[in-house]
Design an enzyme around this catalytic site. Structure first.
Site, PDB file in Angstrom:
ATOM      1  N   ASP A  91      20.818  33.214  32.328  1.00 41.59           N
ATOM      2  CA  ASP A  91      21.853  32.912  31.335  1.00 41.59           C
ATOM      3  C   ASP A  91      22.268  31.467  31.504  1.00 41.59           C
ATOM      4  O   ASP A  91      21.505  30.657  32.028  1.00 41.59           O
ATOM      5  CB  ASP A  91      22.985  33.924  31.506  1.00 41.59           C
ATOM      6  N   HIS A  92      23.475  31.157  31.093  1.00 37.01           N
ATOM      7  CA  HIS A  92      23.923  29.766  31.083  1.00 37.01           C
ATOM      8  C   HIS A  92      23.433  29.008  32.311  1.00 37.01           C
ATOM      9  O   HIS A  92      23.605  29.469  33.437  1.00 37.01           O
ATOM     10  CB  HIS A  92      25.451  29.694  31.104  1.00 37.01           C
ATOM     11  N   HIS A 126      21.509  39.847  31.185  1.00 37.63           N
ATOM     12  CA  HIS A 126      21.741  38.400  31.325  1.00 37.63           C
ATOM     13  C   HIS A 126      22.134  38.190  32.780  1.00 37.63           C
ATOM     14  O   HIS A 126      23.167  38.698  33.203  1.00 37.63           O
ATOM     15  CB  HIS A 126      22.966  37.947  30.513  1.00 37.63           C
ATOM     16  N   CYS A 147      25.585  41.783  31.451  1.00 39.50           N
ATOM     17  CA  CYS A 147      25.777  40.342  31.615  1.00 39.50           C
ATOM     18  C   CYS A 147      26.602  40.110  32.872  1.00 39.50           C
ATOM     19  O   CYS A 147      27.813  40.357  32.893  1.00 39.50           O
ATOM     20  CB  CYS A 147      26.461  39.741  30.390  1.00 39.50           C
ATOM     21  N   HIS A 181      27.244  43.430  24.297  1.00 40.83           N
ATOM     22  CA  HIS A 181      27.543  42.400  25.291  1.00 40.83           C
ATOM     23  C   HIS A 181      28.982  42.575  25.774  1.00 40.83           C
ATOM     24  O   HIS A 181      29.882  42.779  24.969  1.00 40.83           O
ATOM     25  CB  HIS A 181      27.382  41.016  24.637  1.00 40.83           C
ATOM     26  N   TYR A 197      22.708  26.006  27.613  1.00 39.09           N
ATOM     27  CA  TYR A 197      21.367  26.424  27.206  1.00 39.09           C
ATOM     28  C   TYR A 197      20.321  25.311  27.263  1.00 39.09           C
ATOM     29  O   TYR A 197      19.445  25.220  26.408  1.00 39.09           O
ATOM     30  CB  TYR A 197      21.421  27.067  25.817  1.00 39.09           C
TER      31      TYR A 197
END
Ligand code: DNO
Length: 355
Positions: A317-318, A272, A245, A207, A331
């Protein structure tokens, strides 16, 4: 492309598998054994237990995020080899459980960093945000305290209290670790696990650093295209890949995500995908996945992934916190489900347009 959502597992996630399975096109999750400390062995029975729980709901585990790397491995000190041995045993057990992708990071001390976990936007949704001026003036110990307060009682991955309780010692232990040393320790680790990964066809997806620059004087080595290319070349084997990401690499507006996708082509087992909104060069906040809500072109990113032949696992993702939901910051169910549908829509259009 396989669309998934992250699920923190029983006791850690207020979002249930019953809810996740109702998201259109979702066949599986990315999960972890959250109670495990870095350096510990994951037993096959524990992994199989998690697997059985997910499979009982008709879903599949498409990857683990994360099997965390201990600070000893990152620093390269005393317990490094013992922890690597344990990591190899864990990989063996994960492979035996027929799981083939692992997301991990090599960030010293802190994993991802934000200064606000619930910044209120105009529409009253809340998002995680980052302000460099605040980071420049804050003591890391205070940041830890405020992150914990803002987390609503949930465990924040990467901010485990057991580890961060020793913050001073940790900073001390990293004092002689510069970028070069950290990089060499990463290469040492990746070489050491190469055989087990080859045997069980496990893809390791590192990541990127979030934010994508050094903070608190700690070194960072996965910040941009050059770092990624250097790492992929240093251990030029299929198990050494990246998590693309967009929200982490995109914290630096000079990072061209599509260029990074092309540079890492074939070595991206996991993505992500999320958006960010830049308010000033020193302040950004997370946004809805939709391109128009942030500063990134999500269509271009999905198209570049598609055109690169990406056939890995993806997850939104978030997300923002919306509709009164209370969940692990970033999340919640609702906004990530919207994100999954949006990304699936982009993907369908890109595929059909090509046919
Ligand atoms: C934050 C996550 C990271 C990520 C780790 C991987 O929300 O993207 O915590 O899981 O860096 O080890």
């Amino acid at each position: 492309m396989e669309m998934t959502l992250r699920w923190y597992g029983p006791g850690f996630d207020p979002v249930s598998l019953d809810q996740l399975r109702q998201i259109p096109g979702l066949h599986g999750v990315i999960t972890s054994l959250m109670a495990k400390q870095p350096g510990e062995i994951w037993a096959l029975e524990e992994i199989n237990g998690l697997k059985a729980e997910v499979e009982a709901k008709g879903l599949k585990i498409f990857g683990i995020e994360s099997v965390n790397i201990s600070d000893d491995i990152k620093i390269g000190n005393g317990k490094r080899d013992e922890h690597i041995e344990n990591y190899i045993k864990t990989l063996e057990n994960i492979g035996k459980a027929d799981i083939h992708m692992i997301c991990y990071n090599f960030m010293p001390v802190f994993d991802w960093t934000r200064t606000d976990l619930a910044r209120v936007r105009k529409d009253n949704s809340t998002v995680m945000a980052y302000n460099q001026d605040l980071i420049d003036t804050i003591d890391p110990a205070d940041l830890r305290g405020s992150m914990e307060k803002m987390a609503n009682g949930f465990t924040l991955v990467g901010w485990e209290p057991e580890r961060l309780a020793k913050l001073k010692e940790l900073f001390e232990a990293y004092k002689d670790v510069d970028q070069e040393k950290l990089f060499n320790n990463l290469v040492y680790f990746l070489e050491a696990i190469a055989d087990v990964c080859a045997k069980y066809d496990i893809k390791m997806a590192i990541h990127p650093d979030d934010p994508a620059w050094p903070i608190f004087g700690l070194p960072r080595i996965v910040k941009n295209k050059d770092d990624i290319v250097k790492l992929l070349k240093a251990v030029d084997k299929p198990h050494n890949g990246i998590t693309l990401c967009t929200g982490s690499l995109g914290t630096n507006p000079n990072n061209d995500i599509c260029e990074i996708i092309n540079a890492a082509k074939g070595r991206i087992p996991f993505a992500h995908i999320r958006n960010l909104k830049y308010n000033s060069p020193r302040d950004f906040e997370e946004a809805a996945h939709l391109s128009a809500d942030g500063s990134m072109d999500m269509y271009k990113i999905m198209k570049a992934l598609h055109d690169s032949g990406f056939d890995g696992v993806i997850r939104p993702d978030h997300g923002r916190m919306i509709w009164g939901e209370v969940a692990v910051p970033g999340y919640g169910l609702y906004d990530r489900a919207l994100g999954a549908c949006y990304l699936n829509g982009l993907w369908e259009a890109i595929c059909k347009n090509e046919a």
